[in-house]
Design a protein around this motif. Sequence first.
Motif, mmCIF file in Angstrom:
data_model
loop_
_atom_site.group_PDB
_atom_site.id
_atom_site.type_symbol
_atom_site.label_atom_id
_atom_site.label_comp_id
_atom_site.label_asym_id
_atom_site.label_seq_id
_atom_site.Cartn_x
_atom_site.Cartn_y
_atom_site.Cartn_z
ATOM 1 N N PRO A 159 7.819 2.786 -15.931
ATOM 2 C CA PRO A 159 8.814 3.447 -15.378
ATOM 3 C C PRO A 159 8.740 3.776 -14.094
ATOM 4 N N ASP A 160 8.187 4.932 -14.146
ATOM 5 C CA ASP A 160 7.644 6.168 -13.181
ATOM 6 C C ASP A 160 7.478 5.270 -11.980
ATOM 7 N N CYS A 161 6.195 4.923 -11.917
ATOM 8 C CA CYS A 161 5.471 4.292 -10.911
ATOM 9 C C CYS A 161 6.184 3.218 -10.229
ATOM 10 N N GLN A 162 6.593 1.921 -11.396
ATOM 11 C CA GLN A 162 7.652 0.881 -11.032
ATOM 12 C C GLN A 162 8.687 0.804 -10.565
ATOM 13 N N ASN A 163 9.824 2.446 -10.386
ATOM 14 C CA ASN A 163 10.796 2.453 -9.887
ATOM 15 C C ASN A 163 10.305 2.702 -8.676
ATOM 16 N N LYS A 204 1.251 -1.381 -0.164
ATOM 17 C CA LYS A 204 0.066 -0.056 0.018
ATOM 18 C C LYS A 204 0.814 1.140 0.257
ATOM 19 N N ALA A 205 1.821 1.383 0.617
ATOM 20 C CA ALA A 205 2.723 2.408 1.065
ATOM 21 C C ALA A 205 3.219 2.875 -0.413
ATOM 22 N N SER A 206 4.002 1.756 -1.350
ATOM 23 C CA SER A 206 4.419 2.400 -2.349
ATOM 24 C C SER A 206 3.776 2.195 -3.155
ATOM 25 N N TYR A 207 2.674 1.227 -3.538
ATOM 26 C CA TYR A 207 1.033 2.517 -4.066
ATOM 27 C C TYR A 207 0.733 4.017 -4.103
ATOM 28 N N GLN A 208 1.187 4.201 -2.944
ATOM 29 C CA GLN A 208 0.555 5.332 -2.865
ATOM 30 C C GLN A 208 1.183 6.534 -2.903
ATOM 31 N N PHE A 266 0.076 5.214 -15.535
ATOM 32 C CA PHE A 266 1.103 5.343 -14.992
ATOM 33 C C PHE A 266 1.693 4.405 -14.286
ATOM 34 N N LEU A 267 0.687 3.395 -13.834
ATOM 35 C CA LEU A 267 0.591 2.808 -12.910
ATOM 36 C C LEU A 267 2.317 0.808 -13.383
ATOM 37 N N ALA A 268 1.777 1.788 -14.617
ATOM 38 C CA ALA A 268 2.638 0.397 -16.197
ATOM 39 C C ALA A 268 3.727 1.013 -16.486
ATOM 40 N N LEU A 316 -2.955 -4.159 -17.245
ATOM 41 C CA LEU A 316 -1.610 -4.021 -17.853
ATOM 42 C C LEU A 316 -0.626 -4.854 -16.784
ATOM 43 N N PRO A 317 0.152 -4.895 -16.809
ATOM 44 C CA PRO A 317 1.128 -5.683 -15.539
ATOM 45 C C PRO A 317 1.433 -4.776 -14.864
ATOM 46 N N LYS A 318 1.488 -5.631 -13.662
ATOM 47 C CA LYS A 318 2.869 -4.179 -12.951
ATOM 48 C C LYS A 318 3.684 -4.935 -11.548
#
Lengths: 453, 293
Positions: free
Chosen positions: A360-364, A51-55, A356-358, A147-149
């Motif tokens: 690099p900005d978010c996945q990094n 949760k924290a990461s996705y927040q 955005f979730l999929a 899209l894969p996460k």
Amino acid sequence: MIRRSRAGTALLSLAMAAGLAGLAACSSDDSGDEAGGAVTLDYWLWDDNQKASYQACADAFKTANPNITIRITQSAWDQYWQNLTTQLAAGEAPDVWTNQGSYYPQFVTSGQILDLQPYVDADKIDLSQYQGGLADLFTKDGARYGLPKDWDTMALVFNTEHLKAQGVDAASLKDLTWNPTDGGTFEQLIAKATVDANGKNGLDPAFDKSKVKTFGFLPEFKDGSQGQNGWGNFAASLGFTYLDKNPWGTQYKYDDPRLAQVIDWYKSLIAKGYSPALDKASTLTNDALMNAGKGAITITGSWMINSYLGDTAKLKFAFAPLPAGPQGRKSAINGLSDAIWTGTEHKDEAWKWVKFLASPDCQNIVGGNAVVFPAIKDASEKALEAHKSKGRDVQAFIDEAAAPGGTFFLPITDHGSEVSQIVQDAIQSAVLGQTDSASAMKKANDQVNQLFK
Amino acid sequence: MKTTKRRDDRRAAWWFLLPVLVGFAVFYGYPAIRGLWYSVTDYTMLNQPSFVGADNYTELAQDGQFWHSLLVTVWYVVLNIGSQTLLALGVASLMHRLTRSTVLRAALLLPWLVPNVTVGLLWMWLLDTNLGFVNNLLTSLGVGPVGFFTDAAWAMPTVAAINTWAYTGYTALLLYAGMLQIPQYLYESAAIDGANEWRMFRRITLPLLRPVLALVLVVSLIGSFQIFDTIAVTTFGGPVSATRVIYYFIYEQAFRYFHMGYAAAAAICLALILGVLTAIQMRLLRASRSDLA
């Protein structure tokens, strides 16, 4: 008489008051729109570790898109799918939610998930940036439902101190072999790691299998139709496949004799006292037993890294690659995706968020927090680095994912949860000795395939 | 004059009854009718319910798992009601004839006050095969570990025993209240005639307690048929459906497989069974009402 009617009146007025209070409580706010074109999107996930990461992703997203706010709701796995289905039925589902392979097909079939392919085409999303095959898991008939996460693979986890005390060199775990007949070097290791109350290990002729103190191997039999945490990987290393085609196959192959062989091997471990018997097994999870020193080795997934290597672990653990079977080393690989609800009023904003979730900005960000391995290969490297900087060796999971032909996908079909129950019951009844493995699996397979008729 | 007044009363009464009637209609009547309707449809929550006639019921009749669930439930009810009633009767008699301590009575109610999920988790840890206190004790006594929740033969008796533990105190209190209604002089004269405690229990307590006993049985039988939470916390219907009781079956069909129509049909069947059982018991209850009059 008079007294009774007064009491009745009092009761009734109480009931009315309670009713009014209930009504008042019902009128909560559920407005997504605010003035000035501002939009609030609901986003659901189940893993509290993530949760924290996705927040953090949501905050970064808000900075880039000031008029879109992401409201994250996390609920435990067991409730997640029930809540989601109920909300979908009520027409109040979250705009975007996290999906998993065995549950998402029913939402596709019932037309609840938006086809993302037109958006992917329009925005020219590079699907090759993801770990091989992950993006295709969420497609059907040319449409794309997510899209894969992230992804996960399986590995052995072992109690380092215990194995050292038994004279096992941890490096020898890197190239274990396995076969269903004598269990290969893996079974030798398990025997050595099994210790009875007198301190004798499983290879000692004086070993007392009725008084085992630490079991060499903890099997997982509550593993649905996939055996992700155990039998599925061994069966795959014999060449077993679940289905005629994956995803969206309609013919399961649980009657494959190779699967029965794997189950028989598990039963032999129990008979030798190397693994706890199913009817004398714990109701607790394997990680609880590992932490209590009741087991030396078990199979686990990369999502458990923080449980085994984190601060809450009571003993010292390490990971090793799965043993290689006759067809090589095979690990289940599974991925999650983010999907958009067809009923959302904010399709474009929801797409922006999923994109955005999929990205690099978010996945990094997620990778940097070293909680899961993000779907984007470069972001996975970031996760590996983050783990390394914390002194954690998680190379086994990465190597398996990178090895050509080293992974297999878990089945994605309709009727996932029913198949899961039928197969799990069959495997348990075979392990309990209520039926022999081959006929239990044959019967289950017939039942399963009947669902698709 | 008087007649108009009475009519006014009646009209006023309806006004006062209205909230309850509305509540009943909204929260019981309407859902019941919806349930009845769903039971003849194919409904997955995500589609529009489509009428399928009696298909769900014919499928149920052929569903081995459904019959198995009913059978397992009956097994549970027998174990649970049997042990719970006998124990409660014993405890109530002891309270009645031996001590009337309020502290003791309050202590007996304690397990009943603990939420079922907590009770389930508590016993799951205590009885765990590898880490549980009870098995540790058994092993040190040389009896060896017992898979209370994981052995197909033990799972249901274990669940029944847990609920017996939780509910015996409450049942005992109900029976004790019934015993207090039995006139003391009966015991005194019996004692003068030289009857011992066991004889007094059989000849005085038990026969005169019958109406209360019947009531307790009706209430606990219906409750017992609805066993769900302990199983949902400890065994999840396993091992291999050994504890897949009818409520758990319905729950799985409805909220795991989303076969709402099928689950509704199973629920209607359960309601019918419970209705018949209650009717039989109510008759028994009425028959025994006159004993102490």
